[in-house]
Motif scaffolding. Structure first.
Motif, PDB file in Angstrom:
ATOM      1  N   GLU A   5       0.816  -1.213   0.000  1.00  0.00           N
ATOM      2  CA  GLU A   5       0.000   0.000   0.000  1.00  0.00           C
ATOM      3  C   GLU A   5       0.851   1.265   0.000  1.00  0.00           C
ATOM      4  O   GLU A   5       0.379   2.331  -0.377  1.00  0.00           O
ATOM      5  N   SER A   6       2.112   1.155   0.441  1.00  0.00           N
ATOM      6  CA  SER A   6       2.984   2.322   0.470  1.00  0.00           C
ATOM      7  C   SER A   6       4.204   2.181  -0.434  1.00  0.00           C
ATOM      8  O   SER A   6       5.069   3.055  -0.461  1.00  0.00           O
ATOM      9  N   ALA A   7       4.266   1.066  -1.178  1.00  0.00           N
ATOM     10  CA  ALA A   7       5.389   0.862  -2.096  1.00  0.00           C
ATOM     11  C   ALA A   7       5.367   1.935  -3.181  1.00  0.00           C
ATOM     12  O   ALA A   7       4.308   2.476  -3.513  1.00  0.00           O
ATOM     13  N   PRO A   8       6.522   2.289  -3.747  1.00  0.00           N
ATOM     14  CA  PRO A   8       6.527   3.262  -4.845  1.00  0.00           C
ATOM     15  C   PRO A   8       5.538   2.873  -5.938  1.00  0.00           C
ATOM     16  O   PRO A   8       5.351   1.691  -6.235  1.00  0.00           O
ATOM     17  N   ALA A   9       4.916   3.871  -6.534  1.00  0.00           N
ATOM     18  CA  ALA A   9       3.791   3.635  -7.443  1.00  0.00           C
ATOM     19  C   ALA A   9       4.121   2.697  -8.590  1.00  0.00           C
ATOM     20  O   ALA A   9       3.271   1.925  -9.045  1.00  0.00           O
ATOM     21  N   ASP A  33      12.603   6.821 -10.868  1.00  0.00           N
ATOM     22  CA  ASP A  33      12.352   7.644  -9.693  1.00  0.00           C
ATOM     23  C   ASP A  33      11.060   7.240  -8.992  1.00  0.00           C
ATOM     24  O   ASP A  33      10.954   7.330  -7.763  1.00  0.00           O
ATOM     25  N   LEU A  34      10.074   6.816  -9.760  1.00  0.00           N
ATOM     26  CA  LEU A  34       8.780   6.439  -9.199  1.00  0.00           C
ATOM     27  C   LEU A  34       8.703   4.944  -8.888  1.00  0.00           C
ATOM     28  O   LEU A  34       7.622   4.426  -8.613  1.00  0.00           O
ATOM     29  N   ALA A 354      15.368  16.115  -6.189  1.00  0.00           N
ATOM     30  CA  ALA A 354      14.551  15.020  -5.680  1.00  0.00           C
ATOM     31  C   ALA A 354      13.546  14.580  -6.740  1.00  0.00           C
ATOM     32  O   ALA A 354      13.453  15.151  -7.826  1.00  0.00           O
ATOM     33  N   VAL A 355      12.788  13.565  -6.401  1.00  0.00           N
ATOM     34  CA  VAL A 355      11.784  13.015  -7.313  1.00  0.00           C
ATOM     35  C   VAL A 355      10.600  13.972  -7.423  1.00  0.00           C
ATOM     36  O   VAL A 355      10.126  14.535  -6.430  1.00  0.00           O
ATOM     37  N   THR A 356      10.151  14.171  -8.634  1.00  0.00           N
ATOM     38  CA  THR A 356       8.926  14.920  -8.878  1.00  0.00           C
ATOM     39  C   THR A 356       8.164  14.219  -9.997  1.00  0.00           C
ATOM     40  O   THR A 356       8.790  13.690 -10.922  1.00  0.00           O
ATOM     41  N   PRO A 357       6.840  14.125  -9.912  1.00  0.00           N
ATOM     42  CA  PRO A 357       5.950  14.676  -8.892  1.00  0.00           C
ATOM     43  C   PRO A 357       5.940  13.850  -7.605  1.00  0.00           C
ATOM     44  O   PRO A 357       6.430  12.724  -7.585  1.00  0.00           O
ATOM     45  N   ARG A 358       5.349  14.433  -6.549  1.00  0.00           N
ATOM     46  CA  ARG A 358       5.268  13.777  -5.257  1.00  0.00           C
ATOM     47  C   ARG A 358       3.916  13.095  -5.106  1.00  0.00           C
ATOM     48  O   ARG A 358       2.885  13.704  -5.368  1.00  0.00           O
ATOM     49  N   LEU A 359       3.928  11.869  -4.684  1.00  0.00           N
ATOM     50  CA  LEU A 359       2.696  11.134  -4.421  1.00  0.00           C
ATOM     51  C   LEU A 359       2.532  10.992  -2.915  1.00  0.00           C
ATOM     52  O   LEU A 359       3.496  10.643  -2.213  1.00  0.00           O
ATOM     53  N   SER A 360       1.321  11.213  -2.424  1.00  0.00           N
ATOM     54  CA  SER A 360       1.109  11.225  -0.978  1.00  0.00           C
ATOM     55  C   SER A 360       1.195   9.840  -0.364  1.00  0.00           C
ATOM     56  O   SER A 360       1.634   9.690   0.779  1.00  0.00           O
ATOM     57  N   LYS A 361       0.780   8.804  -1.109  1.00  0.00           N
ATOM     58  CA  LYS A 361       0.740   7.456  -0.540  1.00  0.00           C
ATOM     59  C   LYS A 361       1.821   6.532  -1.095  1.00  0.00           C
ATOM     60  O   LYS A 361       2.228   5.586  -0.417  1.00  0.00           O
ATOM     61  N   ASN A 362       2.252   6.749  -2.312  1.00  0.00           N
ATOM     62  CA  ASN A 362       3.217   5.845  -2.957  1.00  0.00           C
ATOM     63  C   ASN A 362       4.373   6.633  -3.571  1.00  0.00           C
ATOM     64  O   ASN A 362       4.596   6.582  -4.775  1.00  0.00           O
TER      65      ASN A 362
END
Length: 395
Positions: A5-9, A33-34, A354-362
């Motif tokens: 549920e929190s792994a990178p997207a 990055d994602l 840093a990584v962009t875009p930012r995801l709130s959960k993954n």
């Protein structure tokens, strides 16, 4: 073990990178990055030219360290049957192949889309080139700078009294990389429904063209050719670079009616926003040069900090023109971790974006910087061997 549920997207995505230099690899940088598992395939005798481009410190390119971050680096000679078989074995375990060779090159290697899709019908092949996979220019060599010129941006950059300038970064290549990443994810979303892959055709010049707003329509319908205008956009005022009493340049953007009213109040000149000469966007645009003189009279009467504080108090967009030194020192960059320190065996620690875009959960992350040539050969080949039927020949 990472919580799904929190792994990178994109942690379930496997990408095979066959390209080099910037456009294709930047697409793969974004995917890595994602969270995607990007396996970068390079020639055994010589790696990606990016390994020696840009600023080199302790024999390592900092440009390479950024664009190859998070990727596993393996070697294979695509010109040989063994190299071709190795790539096909990777393709059977992958979701995406990204390449940015000149059109026809992949086919000469025996790795065209028909061959790849026969090995894996779900494969998405993302192809980045100067001019696209078809059309009369498709076979031409195409670098990012040529795409910037043909796509219309290069003509617009610089001052009107001299030849067009170039951007300080490889913008055309990177725009193509961004569009390639978008196209890849769109093709994967379609595959969720069809269970069949497809080809994503990205050209550099069209990726640049996509960023030119109404440039084509303005000419075709209105007969207007956009020209170089230096630090301003014609008819958009005030929005320019202004000098302070310290000699520093600040960018102030107050062209919207309500924002200009706040700027006029900050300047102690509220009458400007009420006058017929400056009350509307069109009126200010018609008097752009004289309005810029009024704004700079005010900024030159104050220190940089006083201008910044006054405009912040009145909610007027303003900012310093940053170089890397400013970014590394800025409290907002620090608070948001906009720059991360990436450990490196040779360089110790390397700051990079840093990584962009930012995801709130993954959210994604920068897992490591660019690896050495062939650093993951053994790891990847052992992994493939573990998946292979014992009756199959080794690669």
């Amino acid at each position: 073990m990472t919580n799904p549920e929190s792994a990178p997207a994109l942690s379930s995505l496997r990408v095979i990178e066959l390209g080099q230099l910037i456009a294709g690899p930047f697409c793969c940088q974004l995917l890595a990055d994602l969270g995607a598992d990007v396996i970068k395939v390079e020639q055994p005798d010589v790696g990606d030219p990016m390994r020696s481009w840009g600023v080199v410190h302790d024999e390592k390119s900092l440009s390479w360290n950024v664009i190859a971050r998070g990727k596993r680096c393996v070697t294979a000679d695509l010109r040989t049957p063994d190299g071709r078989d190795f790539v096909l074995e990777l393709v059977r375990q992958a979701d995406v192949v990204v390449e940015n060779f000149r059109p026809g090159t992949l086919e000469r290697f025996g790795l065209g889309y028909e061959v790849l899709s026969e090995a894996n019908p779900k494969i998405v092949l993302t192809r980045v080139s100067g001019y696209g996979q078809d059309g009369p220019y498709s076979s031409r060599a195409g670098y990012g700078s040529i795409g910037e010129a043909m796509g219309g941006l290069r003509y617009l950059v610089g001052d009107p009294d001299r030849a067009p300038s170039r951007f300080g970064v490889s913008l055309g290549d990177m725009l193509a990389g961004v569009h390639a990443a978008i196209g890849t994810l769109a093709a994967l979303r379609a595959r969720d429904t069809t269970s069949v892959g497809q080809v994503v055709d990205v050209s550099i010049y069209e990726s640049v063209l996509a960023m030119t707003e109404a440039l084509v329509s303005d000419y075709a319908i209105g007969g207007i050719t956009h020209e170089r205008s230096g630090a301003i956009l014609p008819g958009v005022a005030p929005s320019n670079v202004y000098e302070t009493a310290d000699g520093e340049l600040l960018l102030i953007a107050a062209n919207q009616d309500s924002v200009f009213g706040r700027l006029a109040a900050a300047m102690g000149r509220p009458e400007l926003a009420a006058s017929d000469e400056y009350a509307t966007h069109i009126a200010r645009g018609a008097r752009q040069a004289e309005l810029d003189v009024e704004v700079e009279k005010w900024t030159r009467s104050l220190s940089t900090e006083d201008v910044l504080n006054a405009l912040d108090e009145h909610s007027v967009p303003v900012g310093r023109i940053y170089v890397a030194r400013d970014m590394l020192a800025d409290e907002h960059f620090k608070a948001r971790n906009s720059i991360v320190d990436v450990p490196d065996d040779i360089l110790g620690s390397v700051p990079m974006q840093a990584v962009t875009p930012r995801l709130s959960k993954n959210p994604g992350s920068v897992r490591w910087g660019g690896s050495e040539h062939g650093a993951h050969d053994t790891e990847v080949r052992e992994w493939l061997a573990s998946l292979r039927d014992p009756a199959e020949p080794s690669v």
